[in-house]
Design a protein around this motif. Structure first.
Motif, short mmCIF file in Angstrom:
data_model
loop_
_atom_site.label_atom_id
_atom_site.label_comp_id
_atom_site.label_asym_id
_atom_site.label_seq_id
_atom_site.Cartn_x
_atom_site.Cartn_y
_atom_site.Cartn_z
N ILE A 45 59.14 -29.27 3.28
CA ILE A 45 58.50 -29.67 4.54
C ILE A 45 57.00 -29.98 4.33
O ILE A 45 56.20 -29.84 5.25
N SER A 115 53.24 -32.13 14.09
CA SER A 115 54.63 -31.67 14.08
C SER A 115 55.53 -32.57 14.91
O SER A 115 56.72 -32.75 14.58
N ARG A 116 54.99 -33.14 15.95
CA ARG A 116 55.81 -33.97 16.84
C ARG A 116 56.16 -35.33 16.21
O ARG A 116 56.98 -36.07 16.76
N GLN A 117 55.55 -35.61 15.07
CA GLN A 117 55.93 -36.83 14.34
C GLN A 117 57.25 -36.63 13.57
O GLN A 117 57.81 -37.60 13.07
N ARG A 118 57.68 -35.38 13.47
CA ARG A 118 58.97 -35.03 12.83
C ARG A 118 59.08 -35.65 11.44
O ARG A 118 60.07 -36.33 11.10
N ARG A 119 58.09 -35.38 10.62
CA ARG A 119 58.10 -35.93 9.26
C ARG A 119 59.15 -35.26 8.39
O ARG A 119 59.63 -35.86 7.41
N TYR A 120 59.50 -34.00 8.71
CA TYR A 120 60.39 -33.24 7.85
C TYR A 120 61.55 -32.69 8.68
O TYR A 120 61.34 -31.92 9.62
N ALA A 121 62.77 -33.07 8.30
CA ALA A 121 63.94 -32.68 9.09
C ALA A 121 64.12 -31.17 9.14
O ALA A 121 64.63 -30.64 10.12
N TRP A 124 59.41 -27.50 11.69
CA TRP A 124 59.20 -27.07 13.07
C TRP A 124 58.62 -28.22 13.90
O TRP A 124 57.91 -29.07 13.39
N VAL A 125 58.89 -28.17 15.20
CA VAL A 125 58.30 -29.11 16.16
C VAL A 125 57.81 -28.29 17.34
O VAL A 125 58.58 -27.51 17.92
N GLU A 144 61.82 -27.00 17.93
CA GLU A 144 62.65 -26.97 16.73
C GLU A 144 62.06 -25.93 15.78
O GLU A 144 60.84 -25.80 15.68
N LYS A 149 67.01 -23.56 11.48
CA LYS A 149 67.76 -24.59 10.74
C LYS A 149 68.27 -24.04 9.41
O LYS A 149 69.42 -24.29 9.01
#
Length: 218
Positions: A45, A115-121, A124-125, A144, A149
């Motif tokens: 991440i 975090s809200r760019q969701r770079r890493y599946a 966290w968001v 998230e 996860k």
């Protein structure tokens, strides 16, 4: 693995007290082997560029202990109790966390935005929540969770609420309190972290979610 050695040292006396020395050493060694095999499966991440990487690492040691305990017929509650007691004892010897500065808060706002760019599946968001000063000073809404996860992928969801409950022990800023009324681990839409001046952080065993479960079964 260095972190695992630190955690295992903290767990050992509580494992010995509850299950005996032979069991404790067997579980600690097995958990170490499980962690070694788990490390390649941990999600990437962003490494040191992501402040949440340390949480992925931290939750993996407890996951390994849970798996070793489960293989020996021990419940998620039993493992949660061991780790909870170990953390309570460990934080007694740690320095308090200083209150956040304006620079700290600015950095946390930026981290939430990224975090809200969701770079890493596997990460966290969350949102940074501005407080009004009456009910809380600031907070986070997590939508998230990287720990959730990972535990889902490892079929360890039953243990997740016990790990999340450790937040009430590890938060230790003098003159401030931590609260949370919702968690993803218990099926809520988010985890609502709130930090307030004054008051005390409520903690203790058993966790409130266990008390609710017991009440529902009565």
């Amino acid at each position: 693995m260095e972190l695992y050695r630190t955690h295992a040292k903290a767990w050992r006396p509580f494992l010995v007290e509850r299950y005996g020395g032979s069991f404790a050493e067997e579980v600690i060694q097995e958990a170490r082997h499980l962690l070694e095999s788990l490390i390649p499966e941990l999600p990437s991440i962003g490494g040191d560029s992501n402040p949440m990487t340390r949480h992925i690492i931290r939750c993996s040691t407890s996951l390994a202990l849970y798996k070793a305990m489960k293989a020996r017929g021990k419940s998620a509650k039993e493992t949660g109790r061991i780790i909870y007691e170990a953390v309570v004892e460990s934080v007694r010897h740690m320095p308090s966390t200083p209150p956040p500065t304006e620079e700290d808060l600015a950095r946390r706002r930026e981290q939430a935005r990224i975090s809200r760019q969701r770079r890493y599946a596997g990460g966290w968001v969350w949102d940074f929540v501005e407080g009004e000063g009456e009910t809380f000073e600031y907070g986070y809404d997590f939508y998230e969770c990287g720990t959730q996860k990972l535990y889902h992928a490892q079929r360890a969801e039953e243990f997740l609420p016990f790990f999340c409950y450790l937040d009430f022990v590890t938060y230790r800023t003098p003159g401030w309190s931590f609260s949370r009324t919702m968690t993803l681990a218990q099926g809520d839409e988010k985890c609502d972290f709130r930090f307030s001046r004054g008051g005390e952080t409520e903690k203790g065993w058993p966790p409130p979610f266990l008390e609710k479960q017991n009440a529902s079964h009565d």
